[in-house]
Design an enzyme around this catalytic site. Structure first.
Site, PDB file in Angstrom:
ATOM      1  N   THR A  94       0.641  -1.487  -0.355  1.00  7.76           N
ATOM      2  CA  THR A  94      -0.181  -0.012   0.082  1.00  7.76           C
ATOM      3  C   THR A  94       0.578   1.358  -0.029  1.00  7.76           C
ATOM      4  O   THR A  94       0.622   1.836  -0.768  1.00  7.76           O
ATOM      5  CB  THR A  94      -0.567   0.404   1.205  1.00  7.76           C
ATOM      6  OG1 THR A  94      -1.232  -1.492   1.432  1.00  7.76           O
ATOM      7  CG2 THR A  94      -1.928   1.495   1.395  1.00  7.76           C
ATOM      8  N   ARG A 105       3.740   0.044  -7.571  1.00  8.62           N
ATOM      9  CA  ARG A 105       3.274   1.711  -6.692  1.00  8.62           C
ATOM     10  C   ARG A 105       4.563   2.373  -6.470  1.00  8.62           C
ATOM     11  O   ARG A 105       5.101   2.632  -6.116  1.00  8.62           O
ATOM     12  CB  ARG A 105       2.763   0.993  -5.153  1.00  8.62           C
ATOM     13  CG  ARG A 105       1.087   1.148  -5.659  1.00  8.62           C
ATOM     14  CD  ARG A 105       0.236   0.156  -4.572  1.00  8.62           C
ATOM     15  NE  ARG A 105      -0.766   0.786  -4.107  1.00  8.62           N
ATOM     16  CZ  ARG A 105      -1.659   0.213  -3.569  1.00  8.62           C
ATOM     17  NH1 ARG A 105      -1.293  -1.364  -3.086  1.00  8.62           N
ATOM     18  NH2 ARG A 105      -2.977   0.106  -3.317  1.00  8.62           N
ATOM     19  N   ASN A 115      -0.829   6.865  -4.127  1.00  5.17           N
ATOM     20  CA  ASN A 115      -0.783   5.483  -4.580  1.00  5.17           C
ATOM     21  C   ASN A 115      -1.333   4.461  -5.869  1.00  5.17           C
ATOM     22  O   ASN A 115      -0.650   3.041  -6.034  1.00  5.17           O
ATOM     23  CB  ASN A 115      -0.713   4.232  -3.375  1.00  5.17           C
ATOM     24  CG  ASN A 115      -1.455   3.812  -2.809  1.00  5.17           C
ATOM     25  OD1 ASN A 115      -2.713   4.357  -3.787  1.00  5.17           O
ATOM     26  ND2 ASN A 115      -2.080   2.644  -1.752  1.00  5.17           N
ATOM     27  N   HIS A 118      -5.568   1.541  -6.749  1.00 10.01           N
ATOM     28  CA  HIS A 118      -6.309   0.419  -6.338  1.00 10.01           C
ATOM     29  C   HIS A 118      -7.055  -1.185  -6.806  1.00 10.01           C
ATOM     30  O   HIS A 118      -6.877  -1.504  -8.158  1.00 10.01           O
ATOM     31  CB  HIS A 118      -8.037   1.399  -5.897  1.00 10.01           C
ATOM     32  CG  HIS A 118      -8.393   0.016  -4.908  1.00 10.01           C
ATOM     33  ND1 HIS A 118      -8.607   0.025  -3.222  1.00 10.01           N
ATOM     34  CD2 HIS A 118      -9.318  -1.098  -5.457  1.00 10.01           C
ATOM     35  CE1 HIS A 118      -9.234  -0.891  -3.069  1.00 10.01           C
ATOM     36  NE2 HIS A 118     -10.370  -0.953  -4.253  1.00 10.01           N
TER      37      HIS A 118
HETATM   38  P1  CMP Z   1      -6.192   1.812  -1.284  1.00 12.90           P
HETATM   39  O1  CMP Z   1      -5.255   0.038  -1.182  1.00 12.90           O
HETATM   40  O2  CMP Z   1      -7.128   2.360  -2.020  1.00 12.90           O
HETATM   41  O3  CMP Z   1      -7.250   1.130  -0.178  1.00 12.90           O
HETATM   42  C1  CMP Z   1      -7.481   1.978   0.454  1.00 12.90           C
HETATM   43  C2  CMP Z   1      -6.524   3.194   1.252  1.00 12.90           C
HETATM   44  O4  CMP Z   1      -6.170   3.832   2.010  1.00 12.90           O
HETATM   45  C3  CMP Z   1      -5.104   2.852   0.264  1.00 12.90           C
HETATM   46  O5  CMP Z   1      -4.430   2.189  -0.837  1.00 12.90           O
HETATM   47  C4  CMP Z   1      -4.221   3.965   0.791  1.00 12.90           C
HETATM   48  O6  CMP Z   1      -4.232   5.136  -0.411  1.00 12.90           O
HETATM   49  C5  CMP Z   1      -5.153   5.171   1.518  1.00 12.90           C
HETATM   50  N1  CMP Z   1      -4.471   4.971   3.083  1.00 12.90           N
HETATM   51  C6  CMP Z   1      -4.559   5.944   3.343  1.00 12.90           C
HETATM   52  N2  CMP Z   1      -3.915   6.435   4.836  1.00 12.90           N
HETATM   53  C7  CMP Z   1      -3.907   4.594   4.663  1.00 12.90           C
HETATM   54  C8  CMP Z   1      -2.921   4.448   5.985  1.00 12.90           C
HETATM   55  N3  CMP Z   1      -2.296   4.880   6.655  1.00 12.90           N
HETATM   56  N4  CMP Z   1      -2.963   2.436   5.731  1.00 12.90           N
HETATM   57  C9  CMP Z   1      -3.503   2.431   4.699  1.00 12.90           C
HETATM   58  N5  CMP Z   1      -4.118   2.639   3.589  1.00 12.90           N
HETATM   59  C10 CMP Z   1      -3.949   4.247   3.703  1.00 12.90           C
END
Ligand code: CMP
Length: 136
Positions: A94, A105, A115, A118
């Site tokens: 992530t 990523r 990032n 998704h």
């Molecule tokens: P995604 O896979 O789209 O799912 C949720 C999103 O929350 C994640 O990618 C990140 O872009 C965002 N995010 C922001 N802060 C956090 C964090 N501390 N932990 C996990 N995801 C986060």
């Protein structure tokens, strides 16, 4: 035994803004994931809040919804052998800082929020997320 699956990918605003969509889709298709359908759209904050409601108790929820609705995104249905896990491996961790070399990523992510992509994290969420954007 074969395990053909579908999963949802979203190319996030930071990647669309930098015209990375074609490069990212090539990574999917070179790795035997087929693009079944895709469309570009700009969702509202309410729609982002609905999409990410599994994260509603998290401290970053509001910021996350603001971000996903901040600009155009591309939503993609991917299909292939173990597509859910394969897409997650291709995306990487992530937080781009922790993502392995060669992952989307690591290549393109800017921060944990920006990032670039998704991907659905389970078979149940893949169904829900595909239906969210591609209701027939
Ligand atoms: P995604 O896979 O789209 O799912 C949720 C999103 O929350 C994640 O990618 C990140 O872009 C965002 N995010 C922001 N802060 C956090 C964090 N501390 N932990 C996990 N995801 C986060």
């Amino acid at each position: 035994m074969s395990n053909n699956e579908r999963t949802l990918s979203i190319i996030k605003p930071d990647a669309i803004e930098r015209n990375l969509s074609e490069q990212i889709k090539l990574i999917f298709t070179k790795n035997n994931l087929t693009i079944i359908d895709s469309k570009k759209l700009h969702i509202s904050k309410d729609e982002a809040a609905e999409f990410y409601k599994v994260h509603q108790s998290k401290p970053f929820y509001d910021q996350l919804c603001n971000y996903l609705s901040s600009g155009p995104i591309e939503v993609i249905i991917l299909e292939g052998e173990n597509a859910i896990l394969k897409n997650r491996e291709l995306m990487g961790a992530t937080d781009p800082k922790n993502a392995k070399e060669g992952t989307i990523r690591k290549l393109y992510g800017i921060s944990i929020d920006k990032n670039s992509v998704h991907g659905s994290d389970s078979a149940g969420n893949a169904k829900t997320e595909i239906n969210f954007f591609f209701k027939k």
